[in-house]
Design a protein around this motif. Structure first.
Motif: not given
Length: 230
Positions: A144-150, A203-218
């Protein structure tokens, strides 16, 4: 040579019985009886799966997982006599991929082992590489890579991420994701998925509390998007 399972269980009779079950399934088996030796064995010759008891001398199972997750992504199936949901989630938070509560049936245990080893057995299959925005998931390479980082992920985390990334924008319910994880839903709960999602966000989000990739659909579940905010 077949797939190898390292069994770390301090009860010698129980370890021998586990070895018997696993060999009957065609696996190569190695047995150790304390956490320190388990760490040494994984480092010396990594198995395809670690079957790990929680309560062990020298180094307990939870600490073994925490140490190994800085070094390897091999699947870890924990054996525990603790039956409360919070105790079991501690194992997942530490980095275990699955757990079985004692006393367990041999059929249940072998089903869990087969499920976790499917990732290894599929390694010669066609490419399962997916890229969504800056997120890259390669199931074959367990990468898994995010912005090129493993990013180091457990087998279950990778399976969840790959399942959702294969259908970007699709909302997956917790029960669907449980099915993707194990193919079984009789012994695990929706909180298992929630724990894995929380760890993935760290692991993958810059701000885990404000995710950009893995979103919750309430009220429904989770989905993967491209992270652009569009």
């Amino acid at each position: 040579m077949g797939l190898c399972v390292l069994v770390a269980e301090d009860n010698v009779m129980q370890a021998d019985l586990l070895g018997k079950y696993l060999r009957a399934e065609g696996y190569e088996v190695r047995l150790v009886h304390d956490g320190r030796t388990a760490l040494d064995e994984v480092r010396r010759d990594p198995p395809d799966l670690l079957l790990l008891d929680v309560m062990m001398p020298k180094v307990n199972g939870l600490d073994v997982v925490r140490v190994l997750r800085d070094e390897t992504a091999i699947p870890v199936l924990m054996l525990t006599a603790r039956s409360t949901e919070d105790d079991l989630l501690h194992g997942l938070d530490a980095g275990a991929d699955d757990y079985v509560v004692k006393p367990y049936s041999p059929r249940e245990l072998m089903a869990r082992v087969r499920t976790l080893l499917r990732r290894v057995q599929r390694s010669s299959a066609g490419s399962t590489s997916i890229t969504i925005g800056d997120l890259h998931v390669d199931a074959d390479r367990h990468e898994v890579r995010v912005r090129g980082a493993g990013v180091e992920c457990t087998a279950s985390e990778l399976r969840l991420l790959h399942t959702m990334a294969a259908s970007p924008g699709r909302v997956f319910s917790r029960s669907q994701l449980l099915g993707a994880l194990h193919g079984l839903d009789a012994f695990i709960t929706a909180r298992t998925v929630d724990a894995h999602v929380m760890n993935l966000r760290k692991k993958i989000e810059v701000q885990p509390r404000k995710p950009a990739y893995l979103l919750t659909v309430h009220g429904v579940g989770y989905k993967i998007v491209d992270g652009s905010g569009a």
